[in-house]
Design a protein around this motif. Sequence first.
Motif, PDB file in Angstrom:
ATOM      1  N   GLN A 217     -13.704  -5.258  -6.334  1.00 51.31           N
ATOM      2  CA  GLN A 217     -13.935  -6.694  -6.511  1.00 51.31           C
ATOM      3  C   GLN A 217     -12.708  -7.370  -7.119  1.00 51.31           C
ATOM      4  OE1 GLN A 217     -16.699  -8.267  -9.644  1.00 51.31           O
ATOM      5  NE2 GLN A 217     -17.909  -8.918  -7.872  1.00 51.31           N
ATOM      6  N   ALA A 218     -12.116  -6.727  -8.140  1.00 49.77           N
ATOM      7  CA  ALA A 218     -10.929  -7.294  -8.770  1.00 49.77           C
ATOM      8  C   ALA A 218      -9.778  -7.416  -7.772  1.00 49.77           C
ATOM      9  CB  ALA A 218     -10.513  -6.435  -9.957  1.00 49.77           C
ATOM     10  N   ALA A 219      -9.582  -6.370  -6.975  1.00 49.50           N
ATOM     11  CA  ALA A 219      -8.523  -6.416  -5.962  1.00 49.50           C
ATOM     12  C   ALA A 219      -8.821  -7.468  -4.907  1.00 49.50           C
ATOM     13  CB  ALA A 219      -8.372  -5.049  -5.315  1.00 49.50           C
ATOM     14  N   ALA A 220     -10.069  -7.539  -4.465  1.00 48.08           N
ATOM     15  CA  ALA A 220     -10.440  -8.456  -3.393  1.00 48.08           C
ATOM     16  C   ALA A 220     -10.198  -9.908  -3.780  1.00 48.08           C
ATOM     17  CB  ALA A 220     -11.899  -8.245  -3.002  1.00 48.08           C
ATOM     18  N   ARG A 221     -10.414 -10.244  -5.048  1.00 49.25           N
ATOM     19  CA  ARG A 221     -10.190 -11.632  -5.484  1.00 49.25           C
ATOM     20  C   ARG A 221      -8.769 -12.073  -5.165  1.00 49.25           C
ATOM     21  NH1 ARG A 221      -9.675 -12.786 -10.338  1.00 49.25           N
ATOM     22  NH2 ARG A 221      -9.712 -10.722 -11.332  1.00 49.25           N
ATOM     23  N   HIS A 222      -7.815 -11.199  -5.430  1.00 46.65           N
ATOM     24  CA  HIS A 222      -6.416 -11.537  -5.176  1.00 46.65           C
ATOM     25  C   HIS A 222      -6.057 -11.374  -3.703  1.00 46.65           C
ATOM     26  CE1 HIS A 222      -5.492 -12.027  -9.426  1.00 46.65           C
ATOM     27  NE2 HIS A 222      -6.175 -10.925  -9.661  1.00 46.65           N
ATOM     28  N   MET A 223      -6.559 -10.314  -3.091  1.00 45.10           N
ATOM     29  CA  MET A 223      -6.227 -10.070  -1.686  1.00 45.10           C
ATOM     30  C   MET A 223      -6.775 -11.151  -0.765  1.00 45.10           C
ATOM     31  SD  MET A 223      -6.787  -5.934  -1.493  1.00 45.10           S
ATOM     32  CE  MET A 223      -5.709  -4.798  -2.366  1.00 45.10           C
ATOM     33  N   MET A 224      -7.926 -11.699  -1.104  1.00 48.39           N
ATOM     34  CA  MET A 224      -8.493 -12.774  -0.277  1.00 48.39           C
ATOM     35  C   MET A 224      -7.611 -14.006  -0.313  1.00 48.39           C
ATOM     36  SD  MET A 224     -12.520 -12.230  -1.272  1.00 48.39           S
ATOM     37  CE  MET A 224     -13.184 -13.597  -0.320  1.00 48.39           C
ATOM     38  N   ARG A 225      -7.026 -14.310  -1.454  1.00 45.72           N
ATOM     39  CA  ARG A 225      -6.103 -15.445  -1.541  1.00 45.72           C
ATOM     40  C   ARG A 225      -4.817 -15.144  -0.774  1.00 45.72           C
ATOM     41  NH1 ARG A 225      -8.151 -15.927  -6.982  1.00 45.72           N
ATOM     42  NH2 ARG A 225      -6.445 -14.644  -7.826  1.00 45.72           N
ATOM     43  N   GLN A 226      -4.381 -13.881  -0.837  1.00 44.92           N
ATOM     44  CA  GLN A 226      -3.169 -13.476  -0.113  1.00 44.92           C
ATOM     45  C   GLN A 226      -3.412 -13.371   1.386  1.00 44.92           C
ATOM     46  OE1 GLN A 226      -2.149 -10.366  -3.740  1.00 44.92           O
ATOM     47  NE2 GLN A 226      -2.331  -9.602  -1.658  1.00 44.92           N
ATOM     48  N   ARG A 227      -4.685 -13.134   1.732  1.00 48.67           N
ATOM     49  CA  ARG A 227      -5.105 -12.832   3.102  1.00 48.67           C
ATOM     50  C   ARG A 227      -4.434 -11.560   3.619  1.00 48.67           C
ATOM     51  NH1 ARG A 227      -8.446 -16.637   4.624  1.00 48.67           N
ATOM     52  NH2 ARG A 227      -8.673 -15.685   6.684  1.00 48.67           N
ATOM     53  N   SER A 228      -4.359 -10.586   2.720  1.00 48.65           N
ATOM     54  CA  SER A 228      -3.842  -9.268   3.095  1.00 48.65           C
ATOM     55  C   SER A 228      -4.130  -8.298   1.970  1.00 48.65           C
ATOM     56  CB  SER A 228      -2.335  -9.313   3.359  1.00 48.65           C
ATOM     57  OG  SER A 228      -1.633  -9.599   2.158  1.00 48.65           O
ATOM     58  N   GLY A 229      -4.129  -7.010   2.294  1.00 50.28           N
ATOM     59  CA  GLY A 229      -4.312  -5.990   1.276  1.00 50.28           C
ATOM     60  C   GLY A 229      -5.000  -4.764   1.839  1.00 50.28           C
ATOM     61  N   VAL A 230      -4.936  -3.688   1.076  1.00 46.49           N
ATOM     62  CA  VAL A 230      -5.554  -2.416   1.481  1.00 46.49           C
ATOM     63  C   VAL A 230      -6.291  -1.834   0.286  1.00 46.49           C
ATOM     64  CG1 VAL A 230      -5.173  -0.089   2.389  1.00 46.49           C
ATOM     65  CG2 VAL A 230      -3.696  -1.985   3.139  1.00 46.49           C
ATOM     66  N   ILE A 231      -7.545  -1.470   0.491  1.00 43.91           N
ATOM     67  CA  ILE A 231      -8.334  -0.772  -0.519  1.00 43.91           C
ATOM     68  C   ILE A 231      -8.618   0.626   0.016  1.00 43.91           C
ATOM     69  CG2 ILE A 231     -10.516  -0.704  -1.791  1.00 43.91           C
ATOM     70  CD1 ILE A 231     -10.586  -3.771  -1.572  1.00 43.91           C
ATOM     71  N   LEU A 232      -8.209   1.627  -0.744  1.00 47.12           N
ATOM     72  CA  LEU A 232      -8.382   3.010  -0.309  1.00 47.12           C
ATOM     73  C   LEU A 232      -9.461   3.703  -1.144  1.00 47.12           C
ATOM     74  CD1 LEU A 232      -4.680   4.167   0.170  1.00 47.12           C
ATOM     75  CD2 LEU A 232      -6.276   3.345   1.908  1.00 47.12           C
ATOM     76  N   VAL A 233     -10.277   4.480  -0.466  1.00 42.28           N
ATOM     77  CA  VAL A 233     -11.334   5.275  -1.097  1.00 42.28           C
ATOM     78  C   VAL A 233     -10.965   6.736  -0.929  1.00 42.28           C
ATOM     79  CG1 VAL A 233     -13.821   5.686  -1.200  1.00 42.28           C
ATOM     80  CG2 VAL A 233     -12.957   3.525  -0.262  1.00 42.28           C
TER      81      VAL A 233
END
Length: 251
Positions: A123-139
């Motif tokens: 959730q913390a990463a998504a807040r910033h990535m959504m504004r950037q409109r890019s990003g990768v979350i790895l599990v």
Amino acid sequence: MLNGRNAVIYGGGGSIGGAVASAFAREGARVFLAGRTPGPLEAVAERIRHHGGTVETALVDATNERAVNEHADDVVAAAGSLDISMNVIQHGDVQGMPMAEMSVADYLRPVATAVETFFLTSQAAARHMMRQRSGVILVFGGSGNPVPGLFLGGLQTAFEAMESMRRQLSSELGSYGIRVLTLRSGGIPETLPQNMEGAGEIADAMTRSTMLGRAATLDDVGNVAAFAASDRAASMTAATLNLSAGALVDR
């Protein structure tokens, strides 16, 4: 592959986190290691710096919502973006005991911890990535058929829960250009504590369960994670990368 990217690794002082951090730094990422124990974090950071990488460390409890959010904000304030997030903290699982003999508390602890921490850090990463409109979350972990003779307690259920969350996140975040991927290893003998009772037998069982006659290594995990986080995997999301040497068969 990762020049200009900023990567946060929760549990960065552990064996898996350290391997991924080293691979990310080698590929040009600025790495932010987060964890609760300074010694292991600094040891990984020193190895990265020795090889010319850029790394910073922070004491963060990845099950604390405020701490996670403040750290993510600090990363973006310092580096300008948060491009990669990976959570590999320990889940407090009890292994080596059959379910029929376990307490419900021991069984549920890794499930609750995995769900809580993955929710908070994603959730913390998504807040910033959504504004950037890019990003990768790895599990890390994935799921698969249990190996006979290996008693994993609630860890397998925790992995299944994280896979369900990964599918949901992939669907919700895809329109923002955010990719969510799982790495499945089938077990890494190098991560077994040397003083663990039956560690040799468990490592042998991991190897025997593979098709290639060898289990995944920490280097394998780091290399695949770096690929998954890079633009070379730009079309990949909502999927698992199977590096189990054939121990986990995709269907």
